[in-house]
Design an enzyme around this catalytic site. Structure first.
Site, PDB file in Angstrom:
ATOM      1  N   TRP A 148       0.863  -1.177   0.000  1.00 13.27           N
ATOM      2  CA  TRP A 148       0.000   0.000   0.000  1.00 13.27           C
ATOM      3  C   TRP A 148       0.901   1.229   0.000  1.00 13.27           C
ATOM      4  CZ3 TRP A 148      -1.989   2.735   4.816  1.00 13.27           C
ATOM      5  CH2 TRP A 148      -2.951   3.699   4.489  1.00 13.27           C
ATOM      6  N   ASP A 153       0.629  -5.045   9.938  1.00 14.37           N
ATOM      7  CA  ASP A 153      -0.488  -4.153   9.655  1.00 14.37           C
ATOM      8  C   ASP A 153      -1.672  -4.981   9.177  1.00 14.37           C
ATOM      9  OD1 ASP A 153      -2.061  -1.939   9.175  1.00 14.37           O
ATOM     10  OD2 ASP A 153      -1.203  -1.549   7.202  1.00 14.37           O
ATOM     11  N   LYS A 176     -12.934  -1.329   7.777  1.00 17.78           N
ATOM     12  CA  LYS A 176     -13.549  -2.233   6.810  1.00 17.78           C
ATOM     13  C   LYS A 176     -14.528  -3.191   7.477  1.00 17.78           C
ATOM     14  CE  LYS A 176     -10.227  -0.565   4.115  1.00 17.78           C
ATOM     15  NZ  LYS A 176      -9.315   0.515   4.555  1.00 17.78           N
TER      16      LYS A 176
END
Length: 398
Positions: free
Chosen positions: A130, A211, A246
Site C-alpha cells: 500500500w 499491519d 472495513k
C-alpha cells in the site's frame, strides 16, 4: 511567502474517486478505492452498528475528550481480536495498546515511536505494498526499502527471494508485514511460510510490524491473525496496527489501534506511556463517536456474534464475486489461466493488466482501478460483473 512550496499531485487512489465522480458514463464501475460495497453498490451500515448508534443516541450524551489511549473497552477489543480473548500474553499484561485515528494513525504513531527509540532502524516493505506505508514511514524520517514479494509472471509470492532478503538485514531493522489479505496483491503467505519468515525475523533480531486492516475478510477472525499469534507464541516482540474501518464499515469514523507486544509487564507499561506521549504530540486523543460504537459492539456478546455473521457475509460475497469473474473470463479467454482470482484473499486482486490496459478500461468503459492493476473485488456485484468481465476480456484480447 509560499512561492517555494511544491505542488502536490494528490493521492493516486483518492484521485481516482474524483475522476469516477466526474465520469458521465452510465455503466461506470468503481473498482479503485478499498471500500466494501453491498450487492446494490451501497456502503453498508451494519445492523450491529445501528443498535450501538441507538444506544449512544438515547439519551444524547455530552462529548468530552477521550483519554490519550482511548476507551478501555476499545483497547480490550483490539487485544482480544488480535491475540485471542484468553491469550496468556494478555493475562501477563505484556501488550501496550492504544486507540488511534484509523489504521493510518496507528502506523504513524508506531513509526514515530520506532524512530525515537531505534533511530538507526530502516523499514522494509513488500514489493508492492500500500503506497501510504512508504509515505508514512518516510514522513517519520525512516529510510524505506522494498523486499521481494510478488511475482507478476506467476501471480505468486517470491518466497525464496523474500527469505534471502530478510537474512541480510541489520538488527533492529523494521519489517512491515500483512498478516492477511495483502494489499494490493491479495496474495498471502501460507502458515508454513509464516513460520519460516518469523523464525528468520527472530534469529536476525528484526522488528516485526504487522499491519492488519482486513481481519475477517480472508478466512476467519482467528485464522487471519495466525502470524500475529504465532509470533507471540515464539516469544517475539512485535508491533501490530489494526483497523475497524472495513470490518465494521466505519470508514469515516477513523477507528484504528496500535499494540506493542513486550517481553515484560514493566516494559509494556513504559511503552504504553511513550505511545500516549506520542499521541499527545500529534493529535492529543482519538475520535470519540466511533470509539464508543466499537466499544459497544465488541463487548456485548450478542452484538459481537451478530457482527461476526455480518463480516462473514461480506467475506463470502467477495469470494462469490471472485468465482463469478473467474468463470466468466475463463469462458471468454479459455487459453488464459485465471486461477489467481480465487487463490487471492480479501478485497483486492492484482489483475495483471498493464497500465495501458487499465487506462483503456477507464477511458472506453468507465471501469476504474489503480494503475498497477489492483482491483477492489468488493466493488463487483451481480449487476455489473458481466459488464466488467466483458470489458476485461476485450482489453486482454486486444
Amino acid at each position: 511567502m509560499f512561492k517555494n512550496v511544491d505542488f502536490y499531485a494528490g493521492d493516486p487512489i483518492l484521485g481516482l474517486m474524483e475522476q469516477f465522480k466526474n465520469d458521465t458514463k452510465a455503466d461506470k464501475v468503481n473498482l479503485g478505492v478499498g471500500v466494501y460495497y453491498t450487492q446494490d453498490g451501497k456502503l453498508p451500515v451494519l445492523e450491529c452498528v445501528k443498535t450501538a448508534e441507538k444506544r449512544l443516541a438515547d439519551p444524547v450524551q455530552p462529548r468530552p475528550y477521550l483519554p490519550m489511549a482511548g476507551l478501555a473497552g476499545y483497547r480490550k477489543a483490539c487485544q482480544n481480536l488480535l491475540f485471542g480473548k484468553d491469550a496468556q500474553v494478555l493475562q501477563e499484561q505484556r501488550v501496550a495498546t492504544i486507540a488511534t485515528i484509523g489504521g493510518s494513525g496507528a502506523l504513524k504513531v508506531g513509526a514515530e515511536f520506532l524512530h525515537q527509540w531505534f533511530p538507526h532502524a530502516k523499514c522494509h516493505v513488500s514489493d508492492p505494498t500500500w503506497g501510504n506505508h512508504i509515505a508514512i514511514f518516510e514522513g517519520s524520517n525512516i529510510e524505506v526499502h522494498k523486499y521481494p514479494y510478488y511475482d507478476k509472471a506467476t501471480s505468486s509470492v517470491k518466497f525464496d527471494d523474500m527469505i534471502a532478503y530478510l537474512q541480510n538485514l541489520d538488527k533492529d531493522d523494521i519489517i512491515l508485514l500483512h498478516p492477511c489479505c495483502h494489499n494490493p496483491t491479495g496474495r498471502d503467505l501460507t502458515q508454513e511460510q509464516w513460520n519460516t519468515v518469523l523464525e528468520v525475523i527472530k534469529q536476525r533480531g528484526l522488528i516485526a510490524f504487522m499491519d492488519i486492516a482486513y481481519q475477517g475478510f480472508g478466512t476467519d477472525m482467528d485464522s487471519d491473525a495466525y502470524a500475529i499469534r504465532k509470533a507471540v507464541d515464539m516469544g517475539m516482540t512485535l508491533i501490530v496496527s489494526n483497523s475497524f474501518s472495513k470490518n465494521l464499515s466505519l470508514y469515516g469514523e477513523r477507528v484504528g489501534g496500535l499494540s506493542v507486544v513486550c517481553p515484560t509487564a514493566d516494559e509494556a507499561e513504559r511503552v504504553f506511556g511513550q505511545l500516549q506521549f506520542t499521541v499527545r504530540r500529534i493529535y492529543s486523543s482519538p475520535p470519540s463517536h466511533g470509539g464508543h460504537v466499537v466499544d459497544i459492539v465488541m463487548n456485548d456478546d450478542e452484538l459481537y456474534q451478530q457482527w461476526l455473521g455480518e463480516v462473514y457475509d461480506m467475506r463470502d460475497r467477495i469470494k462469490q464475486m471472485r468465482q463469478k469473474l473467474k468463470a466468466t473470463l475463463e469462458a471468454k479467454i479459455p487459453e488464459q489461466n485465471f486461477d489467481y482470482l480465487t487463490e487471492q484473499n480479501g478485497m483486492f486482486s492484482f489483475t495483471g493488466l498493464t497500465p495501458k490496459q487499465v487506462e483503456r478500461l477507464q477511458k472506453d468503459f468507465g471501469i476504474y482501478m489503480v494503475s498497477n492493476s489492483r482491483m477492489c473485488v468488493a466493488g463487483l456485484n451481480t449487476n455489473n460483473i458481466d459488464y466488467v468481465a466483458n470489458a476485461m476480456a476485450d482489453v486482454l484480447k486486444s
